[in-house]
Scaffold this motif. Structure first.
Motif, short mmCIF file in Angstrom:
data_model
loop_
_atom_site.label_atom_id
_atom_site.label_comp_id
_atom_site.label_asym_id
_atom_site.label_seq_id
_atom_site.Cartn_x
_atom_site.Cartn_y
_atom_site.Cartn_z
N CYS A 160 13.02 7.61 17.92
CA CYS A 160 12.21 8.75 18.34
C CYS A 160 12.43 9.06 19.82
N TRP A 187 10.57 10.36 21.94
CA TRP A 187 9.40 10.16 22.80
C TRP A 187 9.29 8.72 23.27
N CYS A 222 8.89 6.00 21.16
CA CYS A 222 7.94 5.24 20.34
C CYS A 222 8.54 3.90 19.91
N HIS A 233 7.60 9.61 10.45
CA HIS A 233 7.28 9.39 11.86
C HIS A 233 6.77 10.69 12.49
N CYS A 245 4.06 9.17 14.94
CA CYS A 245 4.56 9.39 16.30
C CYS A 245 3.42 9.36 17.33
N MET A 246 3.70 8.63 18.40
CA MET A 246 2.74 8.48 19.51
C MET A 246 2.32 9.85 20.06
ZN LIG Z 1 7.57 9.15 18.13
#
Ligand SMILES: [Zn+2]
Length: 358
Positions: free
Chosen positions: A73, A75, A77, A85, A90-91
């Motif tokens: 990912c 971001w 993660c 995700h 996903c964060m």
């Molecule tokens: Zn993520």
């Protein structure tokens, strides 16, 4: 060299292409007709259709086709970026949904992609407004992710969450909070508290109090995104119908509007009478035709706002408005400044308590 009949269409109306597709893929795999119930904008609908078909170019999807070096990912993660995700784990998505929860919109928290589809299907049937917000949230987070990946600028979770609310088609904004909470008791706050609206939005709480002698008090409390009181009012009328009185309480907002309020991003109108909120929503929908009724309630003053969301909340989250409604039985009032000695201390305490908690 003879003419022969050619199958073009079955009498059930299916084209040859559809029949061939059904034979090859199977109808079960393509059963996403319920997605239509959410009435998404074409852009979001197309995105979700691709999501269902696993045709979103996530890093895992690209890596599988040797089109990307990593399946992680973007971001950070530390997880493989697949469709589960992007829609659940996903964060970044969680940060956005946390902002929405702060404003009173609780999203589903499924464990798997199949779970998520199942929740979304349920929402499409029972609470399409919240389903719509969920779909837009995933989509806007995906857009931000693309911006990050391609070196463009993207908003903070709060900005993304506010974008979600502002993008929802105006006439479809009424998530039914309680209904959702009954279906999904896990992971939600045990008591529903009043929430501040998104940045630069206003929140209007309304309530009515009826006495046995056909007298009704109408209460309204308008607050900003910091939970600060903008204006509170109470009006005393003769009435006997609780829902009509609730509607009148909400409509009394028309008299409190100041020009600067139209410049705000949007308005959340909350009441604890589900019938009244439902009515407001129906009148507000241009398709209903109700708004054109000559003697019907006039909601045209709301059309000048950029976004209006009607929300049904539990009675406990509506205490300041309830206080104003009861107080109005003693006479009309308008309160603007909480520091004024004219405002009852109980009311000030109720408002402060809620803004502190929120
Ligand atoms: Zn993520």
């Amino acid at each position: 060299m003879k003419d022969v009949p050619e199958l073009a269409r079955l009498n059930r109306g299916k084209s040859v292409t559809a029949l061939a597709y059904e034979a090859k893929i199977g109808e079960g795999n393509y059963n996403i007709g319920w997605l239509r119930l959410l009435r998404l904008h074409p852009r979001e609908r197309f995105f979700w259709w691709r999501m269902m078909r696993d045709a979103i170019p996530t890093n895992e999807w690209l890596a599988r086709r040797n089109l990307a070096d990593t399946d992680q990912c973007p971001w950070g993660c530390g997880m493989e970026e697949n469709r589960a995700h992007c829609t659940i784990h996903c964060m970044k998505l969680k940060q956005v949904t946390a902002c929405l929860a702060e404003w009173g919109f609780y999203m589903p928290e499924p464990n798997s992609f199949e779970d998520m589809i199942c929740s979304l299907k349920g929402l499409a049937r029972d609470n399409p407004s919240l389903g719509r917000i969920f779909c837009y949230t995933v989509y806007q987070t995906w857009r931000a992710r693309n911006a990050l990946k391609h070196g463009r600028s993207f908003g903070t979770p709060k900005v993304i969450a506010a974008t979600v609310l502002s993008q929802i088609p105006k006439s479809f904004c009424m998530p039914q909070m309680e209904q959702w909470c009954i279906n999904q008791p896990i992971g939600l706050p045990t008591n529903h508290l009043w929430c501040t609206p998104p940045p630069n939005w206003l929140k209007v709480n309304f309530d009515a109090a009826l006495t046995s002698s056909n007298r009704a008090g109408l209460g309204l409390v308008v607050r900003d995104d910091m939970g600060r009181l903008v204006v509170a009012s109470g009006r005393f009328i003769e009435h006997w119908d609780p829902i009509q009185a609730e509607l009148k309480a909400a409509l009394a907002f028309a008299e409190l509007i100041d020009d600067w309020m139209y410049d705000r991003e949007g308005l959340i109108v909350e009441g604890d009478s589900s019938e009244a909120v439902k009515w407001l929503q129906e009148i507000y929908q241009p398709a209903s035709g109700l708004h054109r009724m000559v003697d019907g309630p006039d909601l045209s003053f709301l059309s000048k706002f950029r976004q209006v969301i009607f929300q049904h909340i539990p009675r406990l989250s509506n205490r300041p408005a309830d206080f104003c409604a009861k107080h109005a039985l003693l006479g009309d009032f308008i309160w603007l400044d909480v520091t004024s000695s004219l405002i009852p201390l109980t009311f000030v305490e109720l408002v402060t308590e809620e803004s502190d908690r929120a």
